[in-house]
Design a protein around this motif. Structure first.
Motif, PDB file in Angstrom:
ATOM      1  N   LEU A  74       1.336  -1.296   0.303  1.00  0.00           N
ATOM      2  CA  LEU A  74       0.448   0.371   0.275  1.00  0.00           C
ATOM      3  C   LEU A  74       0.742   1.263  -0.049  1.00  0.00           C
ATOM      4  N   SER A  75       2.089   1.044   0.122  1.00  0.00           N
ATOM      5  CA  SER A  75       3.562   2.397   0.408  1.00  0.00           C
ATOM      6  C   SER A  75       3.413   3.219  -0.736  1.00  0.00           C
ATOM      7  N   PHE A  76       3.230   2.590  -1.918  1.00  0.00           N
ATOM      8  CA  PHE A  76       4.002   3.441  -3.372  1.00  0.00           C
ATOM      9  C   PHE A  76       2.554   3.313  -4.521  1.00  0.00           C
ATOM     10  N   THR A  77       2.282   4.140  -5.405  1.00  0.00           N
ATOM     11  CA  THR A  77       1.099   3.754  -5.909  1.00  0.00           C
ATOM     12  C   THR A  77       2.406   3.157  -7.805  1.00  0.00           C
ATOM     13  N   GLU A  78       1.350   2.518  -8.499  1.00  0.00           N
ATOM     14  CA  GLU A  78       2.441   1.430  -9.476  1.00  0.00           C
ATOM     15  C   GLU A  78       3.325   3.110 -10.202  1.00  0.00           C
ATOM     16  N   LYS A  79       3.522   4.198 -10.554  1.00  0.00           N
ATOM     17  CA  LYS A  79       3.776   4.896 -11.268  1.00  0.00           C
ATOM     18  C   LYS A  79       4.894   5.913 -10.186  1.00  0.00           C
ATOM     19  N   LYS A  81       6.589   3.995  -7.127  1.00  0.00           N
ATOM     20  CA  LYS A  81       7.302   2.740  -6.621  1.00  0.00           C
ATOM     21  C   LYS A  81       8.627   2.166  -7.240  1.00  0.00           C
ATOM     22  N   HIS A  82       8.287   3.395  -8.673  1.00  0.00           N
ATOM     23  CA  HIS A  82       9.792   2.685  -9.006  1.00  0.00           C
ATOM     24  C   HIS A  82      10.785   3.504  -9.239  1.00  0.00           C
ATOM     25  N   THR A  83      10.147   4.902  -9.091  1.00  0.00           N
ATOM     26  CA  THR A  83      10.887   6.108  -9.132  1.00  0.00           C
ATOM     27  C   THR A  83      12.165   6.049  -7.710  1.00  0.00           C
ATOM     28  N   ASP A  84      13.395   6.782  -8.531  1.00  0.00           N
ATOM     29  CA  ASP A  84      14.290   7.277  -7.282  1.00  0.00           C
ATOM     30  C   ASP A  84      13.859   7.771  -5.966  1.00  0.00           C
ATOM     31  N   LYS A  87      12.559   4.626  -4.124  1.00  0.00           N
ATOM     32  CA  LYS A  87      13.898   3.839  -3.808  1.00  0.00           C
ATOM     33  C   LYS A  87      14.695   3.938  -2.361  1.00  0.00           C
ATOM     34  N   ARG A  88      14.286   5.638  -3.083  1.00  0.00           N
ATOM     35  CA  ARG A  88      15.263   5.895  -1.418  1.00  0.00           C
ATOM     36  C   ARG A  88      14.297   6.376  -0.064  1.00  0.00           C
ATOM     37  N   LEU A  89      13.455   6.625  -0.131  1.00  0.00           N
ATOM     38  CA  LEU A  89      13.302   6.875   1.354  1.00  0.00           C
ATOM     39  C   LEU A  89      12.328   5.371   2.055  1.00  0.00           C
ATOM     40  N   PRO A  90      12.639   5.525   3.522  1.00  0.00           N
ATOM     41  CA  PRO A  90      12.784   4.389   4.643  1.00  0.00           C
ATOM     42  C   PRO A  90      11.281   3.833   3.754  1.00  0.00           C
ATOM     43  N   ARG A  91      11.240   2.306   4.662  1.00  0.00           N
ATOM     44  CA  ARG A  91      10.549   1.033   4.650  1.00  0.00           C
ATOM     45  C   ARG A  91       9.605   0.713   5.958  1.00  0.00           C
ATOM     46  N   VAL A  92       9.070   2.068   5.664  1.00  0.00           N
ATOM     47  CA  VAL A  92       8.211   1.828   7.262  1.00  0.00           C
ATOM     48  C   VAL A  92       7.036   2.049   7.511  1.00  0.00           C
TER      49      VAL A  92
END
Length: 308
Positions: A74-79, A81-84, A87-92
């Protein structure tokens, strides 16, 4: 391992992988599941003695499954989630987001504390949040951020040498020592004092850990530090933008509410999925969710009217 035992373990893995990361909110009960796994493993094997010592791992708790679901799905949208940036944001995720999915807050707190005591998850205080709004992170992901900090330190040291700058007396070994320190289950709280057992870091090393985003000084306790999540400032910037955007949508409506399906149809500009932010709003009490015959209704609360 003989073929019979190997086949039994493969049957276990096939069943366990189907359910390990699904919160019990979707109808899966742990004790029933453990019994089902053992029965499935033994069903087609007449030699039950062969499996008497087969260890059935404990199914992860509803709280841990829900946290992993929020972070992975649920964190990121399909559009985005693959952006830089993503990818740099913490997985929380936040503890109160889990409250919006699992209704028994006491059980959530207990299961999370069990995971923290086991060393598989950690809890963090993030600047810019309220005192009771804690972020949680898988320990494996947290250790990866320490490794990233170490690599960034090494890169900076190499750049300093290339620019003929004075080399610091601190070495990359500091980050390995810090990793060992946080892996000690005695240090699984959200903060640590310089007086804590095993805290051997001097002032310069503490300053380095602060610089690379692994510690944060507390304002009122000069010898106490928050364990920090790297890039939490960037995370909170995007997170608060998404929160405020949805709160404004609610506030602009005459009745201060909206059906969830209508909200889903709107183009929310946040890097996060609208569901991720919605669980934040409901879990923190900034919005309420009501079930109606026309679907879930999201209503703004007085706390949410403050747009924070």
């Amino acid at each position: 391992m003989n073929q019979t035992r190997k086949r039994g373990r493969e049957q276990y893995a096939a069943v366990a992988n189907q359910v390990n990361n699904v919160p019990d909110v979707y109808g899966i009960k742990r004790r029933t599941l453990e019994k089902r796994i053992r029965n499935d493993v033994l069903h087609d094997n007449n030699d039950h003695d062969e499996f008497d010592d087969l260890e059935i791992p404990a199914i992860i708790s509803d709280t841990v499954a829900t946290a992993q679901y929020l972070i992975d799905k649920l964190s990121f949208t399909e559009k985005t989630k693959h952006t830089d940036t993503a990818k740099r944001l913490p997985r929380v995720c936040f503890l109160h987001q889990i409250y919006s999915i699992l209704s028994d807050n006491t059980a959530v707190d207990r299961e999370l504390q069990e995971a923290i005591n086991e060393g598989t998850w950690r809890k963090f205080y993030i600047l810019g949040t309220l005192e009771d709004e804690f972020a949680i992170m898988n320990t494996t992901d947290y250790l990866s951020t320490i490794h990233d900090a170490k690599n960034e330190f090494i890169d900076d040291e190499e750049k300093n040498q290339d620019n003929n700058k004075k080399k610091t007396i601190i070495t990359a070994d500091l980050f390995d020592r810090f990793k060992d320190f946080v892996l000690d289950k005695k240090h699984n709280d959200v903060s640590v004092s310089q007086k804590s057992e095993g805290f051997t870091f001097n002032d310069k090393e503490i300053s380095c850990l602060i610089k690379y985003g692994l510690l944060l000084p507390q304002m009122h306790n000069t010898d106490t530090y928050w364990f920090a999540i790297r890039r939490q400032g960037v995370f909170m910037s995007h997170y608060l933008k998404g929160r405020i955007e949805i709160l404004r949508i609610l506030k602009k409506r005459p009745t201060h509410d909206i059906f969830e399906k209508q909200l889903a149809a709107k183009r929310v500009r946040s890097i996060f999925r609208y569901e991720f932010i919605l669980h934040d709003l409901v879990g923190s009490g900034r919005a309420e969710r009501y079930k109606t015959t026309m679907g879930n209704l999201i209503r703004l609360t007085k706390k949410g009217e403050r747009l924070q």
